[in-house]
Design a protein around this motif. Structure first.
Motif, short mmCIF file in Angstrom:
data_model
loop_
_atom_site.label_atom_id
_atom_site.label_comp_id
_atom_site.label_asym_id
_atom_site.label_seq_id
_atom_site.Cartn_x
_atom_site.Cartn_y
_atom_site.Cartn_z
N ALA A 1 18.98 -16.42 -0.64
CA ALA A 1 19.70 -17.69 -0.82
C ALA A 1 20.44 -17.63 -2.15
O ALA A 1 19.83 -17.65 -3.22
CB ALA A 1 18.74 -18.87 -0.80
N TYR B 1 25.73 -22.07 5.80
CA TYR B 1 25.35 -23.43 6.15
C TYR B 1 26.14 -24.36 5.24
O TYR B 1 26.34 -24.04 4.07
CB TYR B 1 23.85 -23.65 5.91
CG TYR B 1 23.44 -25.09 5.73
CD1 TYR B 1 23.32 -25.95 6.83
CD2 TYR B 1 23.19 -25.62 4.46
CE1 TYR B 1 22.95 -27.27 6.66
CE2 TYR B 1 22.82 -26.95 4.29
CZ TYR B 1 22.71 -27.77 5.39
OH TYR B 1 22.35 -29.09 5.22
N ARG C 1 20.91 -27.04 11.83
CA ARG C 1 19.77 -27.27 10.94
C ARG C 1 19.08 -28.56 11.38
O ARG C 1 19.71 -29.60 11.49
CB ARG C 1 20.23 -27.41 9.49
CG ARG C 1 19.08 -27.81 8.57
CD ARG C 1 19.47 -27.72 7.11
NE ARG C 1 18.41 -28.22 6.25
CZ ARG C 1 18.44 -28.17 4.94
NH1 ARG C 1 19.49 -27.63 4.33
NH2 ARG C 1 17.45 -28.64 4.21
N HIS D 1 14.71 -26.11 6.70
CA HIS D 1 14.41 -25.77 5.30
C HIS D 1 13.67 -26.96 4.75
O HIS D 1 14.26 -28.01 4.53
CB HIS D 1 15.70 -25.50 4.52
CG HIS D 1 15.48 -25.38 3.04
ND1 HIS D 1 14.76 -24.36 2.48
CD2 HIS D 1 15.88 -26.15 2.01
CE1 HIS D 1 14.73 -24.52 1.15
NE2 HIS D 1 15.40 -25.60 0.84
N GLY E 1 14.05 -21.62 3.07
CA GLY E 1 13.53 -21.06 1.81
C GLY E 1 12.35 -21.88 1.32
O GLY E 1 11.71 -22.59 2.11
N GLY E 2 12.07 -21.74 0.02
CA GLY E 2 10.97 -22.49 -0.58
C GLY E 2 9.62 -21.82 -0.43
O GLY E 2 8.60 -22.37 -0.82
N HIS E 3 9.61 -20.61 0.16
CA HIS E 3 8.37 -19.84 0.29
C HIS E 3 8.15 -19.11 -1.02
O HIS E 3 8.95 -18.25 -1.38
CB HIS E 3 8.47 -18.81 1.43
CG HIS E 3 9.10 -19.37 2.67
ND1 HIS E 3 8.40 -20.08 3.60
CD2 HIS E 3 10.39 -19.35 3.11
CE1 HIS E 3 9.21 -20.46 4.57
NE2 HIS E 3 10.43 -20.03 4.29
N GLU F 1 14.78 -17.34 4.17
CA GLU F 1 15.89 -17.24 3.22
C GLU F 1 15.50 -17.78 1.85
O GLU F 1 16.01 -18.79 1.39
CB GLU F 1 17.14 -17.96 3.77
CG GLU F 1 16.89 -19.33 4.35
CD GLU F 1 18.17 -19.97 4.89
OE1 GLU F 1 19.04 -19.27 5.41
OE2 GLU F 1 18.28 -21.22 4.78
N PRO F 2 14.61 -17.06 1.16
CA PRO F 2 14.20 -17.51 -0.16
C PRO F 2 15.25 -17.23 -1.23
O PRO F 2 16.02 -16.26 -1.12
CB PRO F 2 12.95 -16.65 -0.44
CG PRO F 2 13.19 -15.39 0.33
CD PRO F 2 13.96 -15.79 1.55
N GLY F 3 15.28 -18.07 -2.23
CA GLY F 3 16.12 -17.81 -3.41
C GLY F 3 15.21 -17.57 -4.59
O GLY F 3 15.16 -16.50 -5.19
N GLU F 4 14.42 -18.58 -4.88
CA GLU F 4 13.51 -18.52 -6.02
C GLU F 4 12.58 -17.31 -5.97
O GLU F 4 12.36 -16.64 -6.99
CB GLU F 4 12.69 -19.82 -6.06
CG GLU F 4 11.68 -19.86 -7.17
CD GLU F 4 11.36 -21.27 -7.62
OE1 GLU F 4 11.97 -22.22 -7.12
OE2 GLU F 4 10.49 -21.41 -8.50
N TYR G 1 17.74 -20.12 -10.53
CA TYR G 1 18.21 -21.49 -10.79
C TYR G 1 18.54 -21.75 -12.26
O TYR G 1 18.31 -22.84 -12.77
CB TYR G 1 17.19 -22.52 -10.27
CG TYR G 1 17.12 -22.56 -8.77
CD1 TYR G 1 18.14 -23.14 -8.02
CD2 TYR G 1 16.06 -21.97 -8.07
CE1 TYR G 1 18.10 -23.16 -6.63
CE2 TYR G 1 16.02 -21.98 -6.68
CZ TYR G 1 17.04 -22.58 -5.97
OH TYR G 1 16.99 -22.60 -4.61
C1 LIG Z 1 17.94 -23.86 -1.56
C2 LIG Z 1 17.85 -23.35 -0.18
C3 LIG Z 1 17.16 -22.17 0.10
C4 LIG Z 1 16.40 -21.41 -0.95
O1 LIG Z 1 15.33 -22.15 -1.44
P1 LIG Z 1 14.33 -21.53 -2.53
O2 LIG Z 1 13.47 -22.69 -2.88
O3 LIG Z 1 15.14 -21.05 -3.67
O4 LIG Z 1 13.59 -20.42 -1.87
C5 LIG Z 1 17.15 -21.72 1.41
N1 LIG Z 1 17.79 -22.40 2.39
C6 LIG Z 1 18.47 -23.54 2.15
C7 LIG Z 1 19.15 -24.22 3.28
C8 LIG Z 1 18.51 -24.06 0.86
O5 LIG Z 1 19.17 -25.20 0.64
#
Ligand SMILES: *Cc1c(COP(=O)(O)O)cnc(C)c1O
Length: 390
Positions: A53, A95, A141, A184, A219-221, A251-254, A349
């Protein structure tokens, strides 16, 4: 992870710390690769595909490394999609809360998956994006309406949320267009919370899975955080894949940028107003905004909470915002003007959100490669400030 970061910092201190022009974000390639290897382990064991992400981590000079492990990127609009297309060169999943007429065609051209936020948007653009890119996968979504996020500002399933389609608003007319569904719902959470969300998600939406090729778990995992139950995640994914015969995406970012580097700053001045206040050449507001928005307290290398060690300071930013404050920290030795203050875990972030508020300089972006060499990737200056004003 934290211990490794500290050890690497020591190596750095001995060699080059004093030569670094501050402020500067430094990403450690080795730590980034450790995260990627763990994510790849999840991919290999579970069969899920993991994409980055960009919202949380978009240091594109590292993409040659990141793309060795991850399948692509998730983008939240045209610019992130372009960055993914130009620099990552694998799958692009785009998205947007709401696509615009003037951007949808270019997005369709460079995206492999397009994810709509509402049936309204999906039905408006599905045919148009297929005409432009016949191979594009279309998804909606959905909002599973199961709230587990710790903070309301980061809660995609909170009250009145605009993020995703609730079961009540689901329109079966989308079914003939979609290959997948996305949700998500998490933020910095464990596999047990994913399990909770999946129960509600399946309860409401499983009846629509019949012809789908994939489900994207968002994401958020917090996979790379110490103590995350990776085996449970793998089990959940495998079970889901077998039960519904679909691909699963995460789709993790963090979790990609978690604990992979620091923000180095210098002490510019120390003033006294009932306590010692150190003024740094960085800013909580402009360079580490989540410390104010979330809020959370960033760890500082070698420092502890106030009054734990001998010398306590309030660490503050160099903008005129009264609240530009990182917090109160204590040190074994008195801070001196010119000392470096290093904020830990300042890669995800941070620079994706940084601003030139109040004319403050954007921190440089640097990498420590696996040979422990510091490479300054980018310096910023007056032109970045001026160019975004008129
Ligand atoms: C922000 C976001 C992510 C990534 O979230 P993380 O908490 O950074 O893992 C994934 N998908 C969507 C749609 C998001 O908005």
């Amino acid at each position: 992870m934290r211990t490794i970061l500290k050890k690497l910092l020591l190596n750095l201190e001995n060699h080059i710390l004093n030569s670094i022009k501050t402020p500067c974000y430094i990403c450690y390639e080795e730590l980034l690769e450790n995260n990627l290897k763990l994510l790849d382990y999840v991919q290999k064991k579970s069969g899920a595909k993991i994409i980055l992400a960009l919202k949380g981590f978009a240091m594109w000079s590292t993409f040659p490394l990141v793309s060795k492990y991850l399948h692509g990127c998730t983008a939240s609009g045209l610019y992130e999609a372009r960055l993914a297309h130009e620099e990552f060169k694998k799958e692009v999943h785009t998205y947007s809360l709401a696509f615009k007429d003037e951007e949808i065609d270019e997005i369709a051209k460079i995206s492999n998956h397009i994810v709509f936020n509402s049936p309204n948007q999906l039905l408006k653009y599905a045919q148009r994006v297929k005409n432009i890119n016949p191979n594009i996968s279309i998804s909606l979504r959905i909002n599973p309406e199961h709230s587990v996020s710790p903070e309301e500002i980061y809660n995609p399933c909170g009250i009145y949320s605009r993020l995703g389609t609730t079961i009540k608003n689901f329109d079966e007319a989308v079914l003939e267009h979609i290959d997948g569904l996305n949700f998500h719902a998490l933020c910095e959470q464990g596999a047990d919370k994913l399990e909770e969300v999946l129960i509600v998600f399946e309860e409401n939406f499983a009846k629509y899975f019949k012809n789908l090729k994939y489900i994207n778990f968002g994401g958020g995992h917090h996979i790379t955080k110490e103590g995350y139950d990776v085996d449970k995640l793998i089990k959940l994914i495998k079970k889901f894949k077998i039960k519904y015969d679909v691909e699963v995406y995460l789709e993790p970012g963090e979790a990609v940028g978690w604990q992979t580097g620091v923000l180095v700053s210098s002490v510019l001045d120390i003033v006294d107003n009932q306590m010692k206040i150190a003024i740094l050449d960085t800013s909580a507001e402009a360079h580490m905004p989540d410390t104010l928005a979330m809020p959370y307290r960033a760890e500082v290398d070698g420092a502890s909470v106030a009054n734990d060690k001998k010398y306590t300071y309030r660490l503050t930013g160099n903008t005129c915002l009264a609240g530009d404050i990182m917090g109160n920290y204590s040190f074994d030795e008195a801070l001196k003007i010119g000392d470096k203050v290093i904020f830990l875990d300042q890669i995800h972030y941070t620079f994706v959100k940084s601003t030139t508020f109040n004319g403050i300089k954007l921190p440089s972006l640097a990498i420590i490669n696996k040979e422990n060499k510091l490479k300054i990737i980018k310096n910023f200056g007056y032109k970045e400030y001026k160019n975004r004003l008129s």
